[in-house]
Scaffold this active site. Sequence first.
Site, PDB file in Angstrom:
ATOM      1  N   PRO A 153       0.817  -1.231   0.000  1.00 30.98           N
ATOM      2  CG  PRO A 153      -0.038  -1.036   2.174  1.00 30.98           C
ATOM      3  CD  PRO A 153       0.801  -1.922   1.294  1.00 30.98           C
ATOM      4  CG  ASN A 165      12.061  -8.230   4.094  1.00 29.24           C
ATOM      5  OD1 ASN A 165      12.204  -8.370   2.879  1.00 29.24           O
ATOM      6  ND2 ASN A 165      12.976  -7.711   4.864  1.00 29.24           N
ATOM      7  CG  ASP A 216      11.363  -1.784 -10.650  1.00 24.80           C
ATOM      8  OD1 ASP A 216      10.610  -2.453 -11.387  1.00 24.80           O
ATOM      9  OD2 ASP A 216      11.854  -0.698 -10.992  1.00 24.80           O
ATOM     10  CB  SER A 231       9.101   5.120  -7.625  1.00 26.94           C
ATOM     11  OG  SER A 231       8.487   5.264  -6.379  1.00 26.94           O
ATOM     12  NE  ARG A 258      12.213   6.593  -3.217  1.00 28.88           N
ATOM     13  CZ  ARG A 258      11.224   5.923  -3.788  1.00 28.88           C
ATOM     14  NH1 ARG A 258      10.116   6.550  -4.148  1.00 28.88           N
ATOM     15  NH2 ARG A 258      11.339   4.622  -4.018  1.00 28.88           N
TER      16      ARG A 258
HETATM   17  N1  LIG Z   1       3.569  -2.388   4.074  1.00 26.48           N
HETATM   18  C1  LIG Z   1       4.805  -1.981   3.807  1.00 26.48           C
HETATM   19  N2  LIG Z   1       5.391  -1.011   4.535  1.00 26.48           N
HETATM   20  C2  LIG Z   1       6.643  -0.584   4.241  1.00 26.48           C
HETATM   21  N3  LIG Z   1       7.404  -1.078   3.246  1.00 26.48           N
HETATM   22  C3  LIG Z   1       6.868  -2.047   2.491  1.00 26.48           C
HETATM   23  C4  LIG Z   1       5.549  -2.542   2.727  1.00 26.48           C
HETATM   24  N4  LIG Z   1       5.278  -3.497   1.807  1.00 26.48           N
HETATM   25  C5  LIG Z   1       6.382  -3.599   1.031  1.00 26.48           C
HETATM   26  N5  LIG Z   1       7.340  -2.737   1.440  1.00 26.48           N
HETATM   27  C6  LIG Z   1       8.688  -2.492   0.858  1.00 26.48           C
HETATM   28  O1  LIG Z   1       8.650  -1.297   0.095  1.00 26.48           O
HETATM   29  C7  LIG Z   1       9.715  -1.342  -0.849  1.00 26.48           C
HETATM   30  C8  LIG Z   1       9.430  -0.450  -2.034  1.00 26.48           C
HETATM   31  O2  LIG Z   1       8.219  -0.781  -2.598  1.00 26.48           O
HETATM   32  P1  LIG Z   1       7.852  -0.693  -4.129  1.00 26.48           P
HETATM   33  O3  LIG Z   1       8.886  -1.295  -4.950  1.00 26.48           O
HETATM   34  O4  LIG Z   1       6.477  -1.250  -4.238  1.00 26.48           O
HETATM   35  O5  LIG Z   1       7.744   0.883  -4.420  1.00 26.48           O
HETATM   36  P2  LIG Z   1       8.780   1.969  -4.914  1.00 26.48           P
HETATM   37  O6  LIG Z   1      10.084   1.805  -4.239  1.00 26.48           O
HETATM   38  O7  LIG Z   1       8.092   3.271  -4.773  1.00 26.48           O
HETATM   39  O8  LIG Z   1       8.915   1.675  -6.470  1.00 26.48           O
HETATM   40  P3  LIG Z   1      10.159   1.205  -7.388  1.00 26.48           P
HETATM   41  O9  LIG Z   1      10.762   0.005  -6.723  1.00 26.48           O
HETATM   42  O10 LIG Z   1       9.544   0.902  -8.723  1.00 26.48           O
HETATM   43  O11 LIG Z   1      11.135   2.358  -7.446  1.00 26.48           O
HETATM   44  C9  LIG Z   1       9.840  -2.788  -1.206  1.00 26.48           C
HETATM   45  O12 LIG Z   1      11.190  -3.131  -1.258  1.00 26.48           O
HETATM   46  C10 LIG Z   1       9.116  -3.555  -0.108  1.00 26.48           C
HETATM   47  O13 LIG Z   1       9.994  -4.431   0.565  1.00 26.48           O
HETATM   48  C1  LIG Z   2      19.454  15.256 -17.356  1.00 27.82           C
HETATM   49  C2  LIG Z   2      18.738  14.051 -17.826  1.00 27.82           C
HETATM   50  C3  LIG Z   2      18.999  12.921 -16.942  1.00 27.82           C
HETATM   51  C4  LIG Z   2      18.029  11.841 -17.240  1.00 27.82           C
HETATM   52  C5  LIG Z   2      18.420  10.579 -16.649  1.00 27.82           C
HETATM   53  C6  LIG Z   2      17.295   9.628 -16.746  1.00 27.82           C
HETATM   54  C7  LIG Z   2      17.739   8.284 -16.492  1.00 27.82           C
HETATM   55  C8  LIG Z   2      16.672   7.462 -15.891  1.00 27.82           C
HETATM   56  C9  LIG Z   2      17.054   6.061 -15.971  1.00 27.82           C
HETATM   57  C10 LIG Z   2      16.409   5.246 -14.947  1.00 27.82           C
HETATM   58  C11 LIG Z   2      16.978   3.876 -14.997  1.00 27.82           C
HETATM   59  C12 LIG Z   2      16.292   3.033 -14.110  1.00 27.82           C
HETATM   60  C13 LIG Z   2      16.889   1.691 -14.022  1.00 27.82           C
HETATM   61  C14 LIG Z   2      16.058   0.921 -13.059  1.00 27.82           C
HETATM   62  C15 LIG Z   2      16.344   0.846 -11.781  1.00 27.82           C
HETATM   63  C16 LIG Z   2      15.405   0.219 -10.821  1.00 27.82           C
HETATM   64  O1  LIG Z   2      15.828  -1.071 -10.529  1.00 27.82           O
HETATM   65  C17 LIG Z   2      15.368   1.030  -9.549  1.00 27.82           C
HETATM   66  C18 LIG Z   2      14.248   0.557  -8.665  1.00 27.82           C
HETATM   67  O2  LIG Z   2      13.037   0.849  -9.181  1.00 27.82           O
HETATM   68  N1  LIG Z   2      15.171   2.434  -9.821  1.00 27.82           N
HETATM   69  C19 LIG Z   2      16.109   3.324  -9.627  1.00 27.82           C
HETATM   70  C20 LIG Z   2      15.831   4.728 -10.029  1.00 27.82           C
HETATM   71  O3  LIG Z   2      17.160   3.055  -9.108  1.00 27.82           O
END
Ligand SMILES: Nc1ncnc2c1ncn2[C@@H]1O[C@H](COP(=O)(O)OP(=O)(O)OP(=O)(O)O)[C@@H](O)[C@H]1O
Ligand SMILES: CCCCCCCCCCCCC/C=C/[C@@H](O)[C@H](CO)NC(C)=O
Length: 502
Positions: free
Chosen positions: A97, A132, A155, A198, A268
């Site tokens: 969530p 986790n 991810d 994200s 972020r």
């Molecule tokens: N209920 C929860 N409270 C806090 N953290 C959680 C909860 N459920 C899952 N998580 C953790 O939150 C972390 C980030 O979640 P998620 O990947 O869904 O979002 P994000 O970080 O915003 O997106 P992305 O990974 O695409 O950048 C996961 O590694 C997971 O372990």
């Molecule tokens: C001035 C222009 C700069 C633009 C740079 C944009 C590059 C964005 C590339 C994002 C690559 C993301 C690779 C994926 C990583 C994911 O595993 C991880 C978790 O979601 N995300 C990040 C941001 O680490």
Amino acid sequence: MSPVPENCFVPTSEIIAVEETELNKKQRNIGKWQKMAKPHAFTVYYVKKARNHRWRCSDVTFWCVDEHLCNQWIQALKELLEMQKSRPKQLLVYINPYGGKRQGKSIYEQKVAPLFSLASISTDVVITEHANHAKDNLFEVNINKYDGVVCVGGDGMFSEVMHGLIGRMQKDSGIDQNNPKAPLVQCNIRIGIIPAGSTDCICYSTVGISDPVTSALHIIVGDCQPLDVSSVHHNNTFLKYSVSLLGYGFYGDILKDSEKKRWMGPMRYDYSGFKTFLSHHYYEGTISFQPAKHTVGSPRDKDSCRTGCYICKKSEQQLAEQHKECGLKHEEDEEEWKVIKGKFLAINAVNMSCACPRSPKGLSPAAHLADGSADLILVRKCSRFDFLRYLVRHTNQDDQFDFSFVDVYRVKSFQFTSKLSEDNESNVTDIGKKRFGQFCRDHPACCCNIANSTWNCDGETLDSSAIQVRVHCQFVKLFARGIEENSKDEAAYSQSSIEQLL
Ligand SMILES: Nc1ncnc2c1ncn2[C@@H]1O[C@H](COP(=O)(O)OP(=O)(O)OP(=O)(O)O)[C@@H](O)[C@H]1O
Ligand SMILES: CCCCCCCCCCCCC/C=C/[C@@H](O)[C@H](CO)NC(C)=O
Ligand SMILES: [Ca+2]
């Protein structure tokens, strides 16, 4: 309800459901049905392909005067659907969530659950209460009850579910994940990703779009896409698995900084990205790798990995032959290692293109989802301006490897040791050097960072900078089919779409 088209055709593999339609009085009184004493009808729900790999659920209703004929049609179509054996019937769903913009729960309830219910898929839903939760839960549940596990999140959430599933498989088979050479047991239960994070890079790179409805439909039709997985160890300790990015330097520093700013949501990464870009830190170390000789592709190829990719298919065949010939023997021990020492702004190892909405072609546009290799991208120390030129190419069509300071290799395993840990290892008693370790001895005002960076492993930080990585070909499976070819035909197909064919 969509207007009833003429001359229609839908592949049964893309029918979502067939239902008898209850006609209300108003419907009965329109057009030619007015003349019928008691019309009968059934509705076919099907996948409608729109632009940019987006899928939608569309429907068409068939009317008929003969109740028996109508029921026969419903019965025949339901039998055809029953024959689609790759479709899941029972799914285990984990919802984070708090991922992304904190919309996971509402995305699932409003967009996904109604489709699963239409397709007669039963679900057990767990809303996670802490990090986790999903991973730990996967070690306890009766996993054989399910045809797949779905994660609603980003991810990081996918990574959690994958670790739970792989870990569970190894535990049940008595395999020690800490042994970097252990013959791991493949994970055959498919994972579905409903993007609500994200970056959603894994979803975007395997489906072509980050869209919850599209992903739900790929799950419903029972798609299957194998994925390479890298295992990451520090000496004889297992650290993590990775399917998208293992990044040291730039992407590691962004992640470390951005973790403190989770409250900002997806923004972020932009904030920390800008800060990290300005800091312009580079890191010294040694990278050794074994080139992936088994695959015919190259990271500089113009073609990308697409649905039914022949390079991935070839790797699959080779893998099967290797298993037959060598059993559990690991050939890679005998193969050559290349060693590169240097100062790097970024070291990125990607198992897939890592395409995402921020970078639509990804960090390595020609990387393959399931060829048993990773693309190792080394960005050496260069000026801020050059690094900016490199980053900008993540976002446009230009070749991001066409720079003198960027090298890319297709590898099947690699190791990294930072200069700091090399120095500490070779001179453990030199306390003065250790204490001085945070500063550049030669140029205190420069960007040379003697401290280590952090590894970004699919969006999670690793505790160790010295790592050993091995790519496991087609180790997990997703409810996806890779990115479909974006040809003119497809554009025409999606415009006229099934409405005209059905
Ligand atoms: N209920 C929860 N409270 C806090 N953290 C959680 C909860 N459920 C899952 N998580 C953790 O939150 C972390 C980030 O979640 P998620 O990947 O869904 O979002 P994000 O970080 O915003 O997106 P992305 O990974 O695409 O950048 C996961 O590694 C997971 O372990
Ligand atoms: C001035 C222009 C700069 C633009 C740079 C944009 C590059 C964005 C590339 C994002 C690559 C993301 C690779 C994926 C990583 C994911 O595993 C991880 C978790 O979601 N995300 C990040 C941001 O680490
Ligand atoms: Ca790969």
